[in-house]
Design a protein around this motif. Structure first.
Motif, PDB file in Angstrom:
ATOM      1  N   ASP A  20       0.884  -1.293  -0.064  1.00 22.95           N
ATOM      2  CA  ASP A  20      -0.014   0.033  -0.077  1.00 22.95           C
ATOM      3  C   ASP A  20       0.685   1.189   0.151  1.00 22.95           C
ATOM      4  O   ASP A  20       0.658   2.182  -0.637  1.00 22.95           O
ATOM      5  N   PHE A  21       1.994   1.241   0.621  1.00 22.08           N
ATOM      6  CA  PHE A  21       2.800   2.480   0.719  1.00 22.08           C
ATOM      7  C   PHE A  21       3.303   2.396  -0.554  1.00 22.08           C
ATOM      8  O   PHE A  21       3.427   3.670  -0.993  1.00 22.08           O
ATOM      9  N   ARG A  22       3.807   1.422  -1.301  1.00 19.74           N
ATOM     10  CA  ARG A  22       4.502   1.682  -2.706  1.00 19.74           C
ATOM     11  C   ARG A  22       3.378   2.232  -3.522  1.00 19.74           C
ATOM     12  O   ARG A  22       3.538   3.096  -4.414  1.00 19.74           O
ATOM     13  N   SER A  23       2.251   1.883  -3.618  1.00 15.71           N
ATOM     14  CA  SER A  23       0.892   2.506  -4.403  1.00 15.71           C
ATOM     15  C   SER A  23       0.705   3.791  -4.100  1.00 15.71           C
ATOM     16  O   SER A  23       0.718   4.756  -4.990  1.00 15.71           O
ATOM     17  N   MET A  24       0.747   4.039  -2.706  1.00 12.41           N
ATOM     18  CA  MET A  24       0.572   5.578  -2.126  1.00 12.41           C
ATOM     19  C   MET A  24       1.794   6.485  -2.981  1.00 12.41           C
ATOM     20  O   MET A  24       1.493   7.604  -3.298  1.00 12.41           O
ATOM     21  N   SER A  25       3.078   5.854  -2.864  1.00  7.61           N
ATOM     22  CA  SER A  25       4.071   6.672  -3.267  1.00  7.61           C
ATOM     23  C   SER A  25       4.075   6.939  -4.548  1.00  7.61           C
ATOM     24  O   SER A  25       5.053   8.001  -5.270  1.00  7.61           O
ATOM     25  N   ALA A  26       3.026   6.538  -5.542  1.00  6.70           N
ATOM     26  CA  ALA A  26       3.328   6.549  -6.974  1.00  6.70           C
ATOM     27  C   ALA A  26       2.694   7.846  -7.330  1.00  6.70           C
ATOM     28  O   ALA A  26       2.934   8.257  -8.653  1.00  6.70           O
ATOM     29  N   HIS A  27       1.723   8.496  -6.318  1.00  5.54           N
ATOM     30  CA  HIS A  27       0.935   9.822  -6.689  1.00  5.54           C
ATOM     31  C   HIS A  27       2.015  10.741  -6.514  1.00  5.54           C
ATOM     32  O   HIS A  27       2.628  11.099  -5.312  1.00  5.54           O
ATOM     33  N   GLY A  28       2.310  11.368  -7.670  1.00  4.42           N
ATOM     34  CA  GLY A  28       3.188  12.612  -7.742  1.00  4.42           C
ATOM     35  C   GLY A  28       4.874  12.332  -7.459  1.00  4.42           C
ATOM     36  O   GLY A  28       5.605  12.996  -7.051  1.00  4.42           O
ATOM     37  N   ALA A  29       5.129  10.791  -7.811  1.00  2.89           N
ATOM     38  CA  ALA A  29       6.382  10.291  -7.899  1.00  2.89           C
ATOM     39  C   ALA A  29       7.333  11.176  -8.734  1.00  2.89           C
ATOM     40  O   ALA A  29       6.869  11.692  -9.739  1.00  2.89           O
ATOM     41  N   GLY A  34      11.314  10.574  -4.675  1.00  2.00           N
ATOM     42  CA  GLY A  34      10.445  11.195  -3.853  1.00  2.00           C
ATOM     43  C   GLY A  34       9.124  11.540  -4.409  1.00  2.00           C
ATOM     44  O   GLY A  34       8.509  10.739  -5.199  1.00  2.00           O
ATOM     45  N   VAL A  35       8.639  12.250  -3.655  1.00  4.28           N
ATOM     46  CA  VAL A  35       7.232  12.830  -4.292  1.00  4.28           C
ATOM     47  C   VAL A  35       6.966  14.409  -4.549  1.00  4.28           C
ATOM     48  O   VAL A  35       7.751  15.131  -3.670  1.00  4.28           O
ATOM     49  N   HIS A  36       6.203  14.582  -5.374  1.00  5.39           N
ATOM     50  CA  HIS A  36       5.960  16.168  -5.456  1.00  5.39           C
ATOM     51  C   HIS A  36       4.478  16.451  -5.497  1.00  5.39           C
ATOM     52  O   HIS A  36       3.614  16.312  -6.325  1.00  5.39           O
ATOM     53  N   ARG A  37       3.943  16.668  -4.061  1.00  7.06           N
ATOM     54  CA  ARG A  37       2.552  16.428  -3.858  1.00  7.06           C
ATOM     55  C   ARG A  37       2.071  17.665  -3.025  1.00  7.06           C
ATOM     56  O   ARG A  37       1.687  17.462  -1.663  1.00  7.06           O
ATOM     57  N   GLU A  38       2.232  18.868  -3.300  1.00  4.22           N
ATOM     58  CA  GLU A  38       1.710  19.949  -2.511  1.00  4.22           C
ATOM     59  C   GLU A  38       0.223  19.910  -2.343  1.00  4.22           C
ATOM     60  O   GLU A  38      -0.544  19.403  -3.358  1.00  4.22           O
ATOM     61  N   ALA A  39      -0.329  20.441  -1.391  1.00  8.72           N
ATOM     62  CA  ALA A  39      -1.583  20.382  -0.817  1.00  8.72           C
ATOM     63  C   ALA A  39      -2.484  21.092  -2.170  1.00  8.72           C
ATOM     64  O   ALA A  39      -2.650  21.856  -2.738  1.00  8.72           O
ATOM     65  N   GLY A  40      -3.595  20.150  -2.254  1.00  7.04           N
ATOM     66  CA  GLY A  40      -4.707  20.561  -3.112  1.00  7.04           C
ATOM     67  C   GLY A  40      -4.363  20.446  -4.986  1.00  7.04           C
ATOM     68  O   GLY A  40      -4.881  20.907  -5.731  1.00  7.04           O
ATOM     69  N   GLY A  95       9.903  16.586  -2.423  1.00  5.35           N
ATOM     70  CA  GLY A  95      10.243  16.092  -1.110  1.00  5.35           C
ATOM     71  C   GLY A  95      10.325  14.508  -1.055  1.00  5.35           C
ATOM     72  O   GLY A  95      10.322  13.995  -2.073  1.00  5.35           O
ATOM     73  N   GLY A  96      10.269  14.218   0.165  1.00  5.71           N
ATOM     74  CA  GLY A  96      10.481  12.646   0.321  1.00  5.71           C
ATOM     75  C   GLY A  96       9.119  11.879   0.490  1.00  5.71           C
ATOM     76  O   GLY A  96       8.101  12.638   0.883  1.00  5.71           O
ATOM     77  N   SER A 394      15.551  14.906   5.061  1.00  5.71           N
ATOM     78  CA  SER A 394      13.882  14.979   4.747  1.00  5.71           C
ATOM     79  C   SER A 394      13.899  16.288   4.227  1.00  5.71           C
ATOM     80  O   SER A 394      14.664  17.037   3.923  1.00  5.71           O
ATOM     81  N   HIS A 395      12.745  16.341   3.668  1.00  5.84           N
ATOM     82  CA  HIS A 395      12.290  17.277   2.572  1.00  5.84           C
ATOM     83  C   HIS A 395      13.204  17.097   1.505  1.00  5.84           C
ATOM     84  O   HIS A 395      13.573  18.432   0.847  1.00  5.84           O
ATOM     85  N   ASN A 396      13.478  16.225   1.044  1.00  2.29           N
ATOM     86  CA  ASN A 396      14.310  15.485  -0.299  1.00  2.29           C
ATOM     87  C   ASN A 396      13.887  14.403  -0.667  1.00  2.29           C
ATOM     88  O   ASN A 396      13.543  13.567  -0.007  1.00  2.29           O
TER      89      ASN A 396
END
Length: 436
Positions: A20-29, A34-40, A95-96, A394-396
């Motif tokens: 599940d964590f790997r699936s979640m990390s695909a959004h904004g990967a 890392g991930v680029h997933r700013e609010a909204g 970010g991470g 972090s934040h990296n």
């Protein structure tokens, strides 16, 4: 009671959590992991919809409050309040993938495991229900201030004020939430919740270097954050003499230099002070133009309030000196502050006891970073836990936590939730009546 999910206790394995964590990390990967997933943003919206489906699949009822906080509710003892767990799914730019997201998914699995155990008859229904939350805009990179969702939830900020906040493109939080098409948005009374727990990567190197698996947070550092605008006068870089310049960028550079010097002056091994400038925008940002304006965000953080106050006072006095030196005006456009504060003592004792029962190496620690628990602990008895993060990065995009540490943290968190739901965590915190 919540409806019987199609899963069984044996379905929610550690391997499923990691999947599940790997699936979640695909959004904004991002390409570097890392991930680029700013609010909204689109990535955050896609992740929230994915998480909505996961929660429903794990037996939760999903609702949202006015500011966009996302809740998964498992009713195990009808009419009783909820023990709330969670963190945030938004990220810093590039970010991470662990920061915040690990804690949200940990909370969802811990709640779902307890629910499945109750439905299977393996354990008796606990005294309280359980819930997980994905707080809106914890990072504050797109909308300021940070920890926005939990600030509204705890009554520290009004929903209307935060809904009117604009990003750099002039889009408001209200418009963003409407575009995200979040169902079931409304008000949730604070009295519906009994206590709170959050687990997070440490975002520091101490646990990684010293070999601890679980950190029990006993105190949060104090912080002072300022949004400043330096007003100068636009002119030609080639023809304007130095003595005639009102260079906003020069003024900003002096601020950045001075706040670093203050950090070096007041820090010590016993009481570190960290100072930073994390954001700088130059107007008009042209190669042959003396800047007419500069906007920057600076912050000071320390675990000792007296040192923080003294450094903060020196910084404020330095701003007046910089105005004279650079021939500019400095405007305070916004500020955000919190004092060093202890977490619920009973929660610290409880968490340490559980870690020892599970034979997990445990240490008391402090949090230098701000977390949503920083807000929530002021209105609900709260437990804050850490797992190690590699070299404290972090934040990296290179942020990393080992699978075995993630799974150990999940075991710890699931047992902490079960205990808090069975035996209420008491403290002297007084709750308010309602929140948005």
């Amino acid at each position: 009671m919540s409806p019987q999910p199609s899963l069984t206790v044996h379905d929610l394995t550690d391997d499923r959590f990691l999947a599940d964590f790997r699936s979640m990390s695909a959004h904004g990967a991002t390409p570097a992991g890392g991930v680029h997933r700013e609010a909204g943003t689109q990535a955050d919206t896609a992740n929230r919809h994915w998480f909505h489906g996961l929660l429903e699949g794990y037996g939760a009822t999903v609702v949202y409050d006015e500011i966009g906080n996302q809740f998964g509710l498992w009713e195990l003892n009808p009419g009783q309040p909820y023990v709330l767990v969670g963190s945030h799914l938004d990220s810093q730019p590039f970010g991470g993938r662990f920061d915040g997201a690990y804690g949200v998914l940990c909370g969802a699995h811990a709640c779902a495991r307890l629910s499945l155990q109750v439905h299977a008859g393996d354990v008796a229904p606990p005294r309280h229900n359980v819930a997980v939350v994905n707080w809106f805009n914890e990072e504050g990179s797109r909308f300021k201030p940070s920890m926005m969702g939990s600030s509204v939830f705890t009554g520290k900020s009004s929903a209307e004020e935060m809904l009117a906040v604009e990003d750099g493109e002039g889009v408001t939080v209200r418009e963003t939430l409407e575009a995200m098409e979040l169902p079931n948005r409304g008000k949730l009374p604070l009295s519906q919740f009994r206590s709170y727990a959050e687990i997070h990567i440490e975002q520091g190197k101490d646990m990684d270097e010293q070999g601890y698996t679980i950190g029990v947070v006993e105190k949060t550092w104090g912080a002072r954050k300022y949004v400043l605008k330096v007003h100068g006068f636009q002119s030609h870089t080639g023809s304007t003499l130095l003595e005639d310049r009102q260079d906003a960028l020069y003024g900003a550079a002096l601020i950045i230099t001075r706040i670093r010097q203050i950090g070096e002056k007041y820090t010590s091994p016993q009481s570190p002070l960290v100072t930073s400038c994390g954001q700088l925008n130059v107007i008009p940002n042209s190669p042959v133009v003396v800047a007419q304006g500069a906007e920057l965000l600076v912050d000071l953080r320390c675990g000792l309030e007296s040192i923080l106050q003294e450094a903060d006072q020196e910084f404020r006095e330095a701003l007046r000196e910089i105005e004279d030196l650079a021939h500019v005006e400095i405007e305070l456009q916004g500020s955000h502050a919190w004092q060093e504060q202890a977490y619920t003592p009973e929660g610290i004792t409880l968490a340490e006891s559980i870690a020892r029962q599970l034979d997990l190496p445990v240490v008391r620690t402090q949090t230098r970073a701000g977390h949503d628990s920083t807000n929530v602990k002021d209105v609900l008895p709260t437990v804050m836990l850490f797992v190690p993060s590699y070299k404290g990065i972090s934040h990296n995009e290179l942020e990393f936590t080992e699978d075995e540490d993630m799974v150990a943290g999940l075991r710890m968190f699931a047992e902490t939730l079960r205990t808090m739901a069975t035996s209420p965590l008491e403290s002297g915190v007084e709750k308010g009546d309602s929140v948005a």
